[in-house]
Design an enzyme around this catalytic site. Structure first.
Site, PDB file in Angstrom:
ATOM      1  N   CYS A   7       0.859  -1.185   0.000  1.00  0.00           N
ATOM      2  CA  CYS A   7       0.000   0.000   0.000  1.00  0.00           C
ATOM      3  C   CYS A   7       0.902   1.244   0.000  1.00  0.00           C
ATOM      4  O   CYS A   7       1.820   1.344   0.813  1.00  0.00           O
ATOM      5  CB  CYS A   7      -0.891  -0.001   1.229  1.00  0.00           C
ATOM      6  SG  CYS A   7      -1.855   1.525   1.436  1.00  0.00           S
TER       7      CYS A   7
ATOM      8  N   ASP B  25      -0.519  -5.736   0.324  1.00  0.00           N
ATOM      9  CA  ASP B  25      -1.802  -5.964  -0.339  1.00  0.00           C
ATOM     10  C   ASP B  25      -1.659  -7.260  -1.130  1.00  0.00           C
ATOM     11  O   ASP B  25      -0.611  -7.511  -1.735  1.00  0.00           O
ATOM     12  CB  ASP B  25      -2.136  -4.815  -1.297  1.00  0.00           C
ATOM     13  CG  ASP B  25      -2.573  -3.560  -0.570  1.00  0.00           C
ATOM     14  OD1 ASP B  25      -3.258  -3.672   0.463  1.00  0.00           O
ATOM     15  OD2 ASP B  25      -2.233  -2.465  -1.044  1.00  0.00           O
TER      16      ASP B  25
END
Length: 148
Positions: free
Chosen positions: A46, A53
């Site tokens: 992120c 992520d």
């Protein structure tokens, strides 16, 4: 065509920009067919929090003159583990890079991102309309309910 990865020891690239993708001649250049790569454990970071992520990527393409060498694609996708980018930037960027370098007849990518903060984000991109007569199977990823 010379490949830099196939049959050679390879160091994982530090970033997607440093990754070198290898392409080899299409073994069936006159045929219209679909190639699918699935990366169910794709990760990036992120750009705001630096937290990981996770996504399930599906890349479909109809080759033209070349096909991508799979080891170089694996190394390229693995380079995103230390790359900060929003889901949209990462998914679309992968599709655009493959399209600009390989120049397939057609390419699409589906990025099925697992939720952080309670909301999954799915991102889709394609290079244009698929060629007439190309069989397009469903990407096979379930709508989010635990993705399985």
């Amino acid at each position: 065509m010379e490949t830099r990865h196939l049959g050679q020891p390879s160091t994982p690239p530090a970033s997607p920009d440093e990754a070198v993708l290898d392409y080899v001649p299409n073994p069936r250049p006159g045929a219209l067919y679909l190639v699918r790569f699935t990366a169910p454990e794709f990760t990036s970071l992120c750009p705001v929090t630096g937290q990981p992520d996770f996504a399930h990527l599906v890349i479909d393409y109809a080759p033209a003159e070349t096909i991508i060498e799979s080891k170089s694609l694996k190394l390229f996708l693995g380079s995103f583990r230390s790359h900060c980018g929003f889901h949209e930037e990462v998914t679309v960027g992968i599709g655009q890079r493959l399209t600009s370098e390989m120049k397939p007849k057609w390419l699409r990518i589906g990025g099925y991102w697992y939720p952080r903060g309670g909301m999954p984000i799915d991102v889709f991109w394609q290079s244009g309309s698929p060629p007439d007569g190309l069989w397009l199977p469903d990407q096979g990823v379930q709508p989010y309910r635990g993705r399985g």
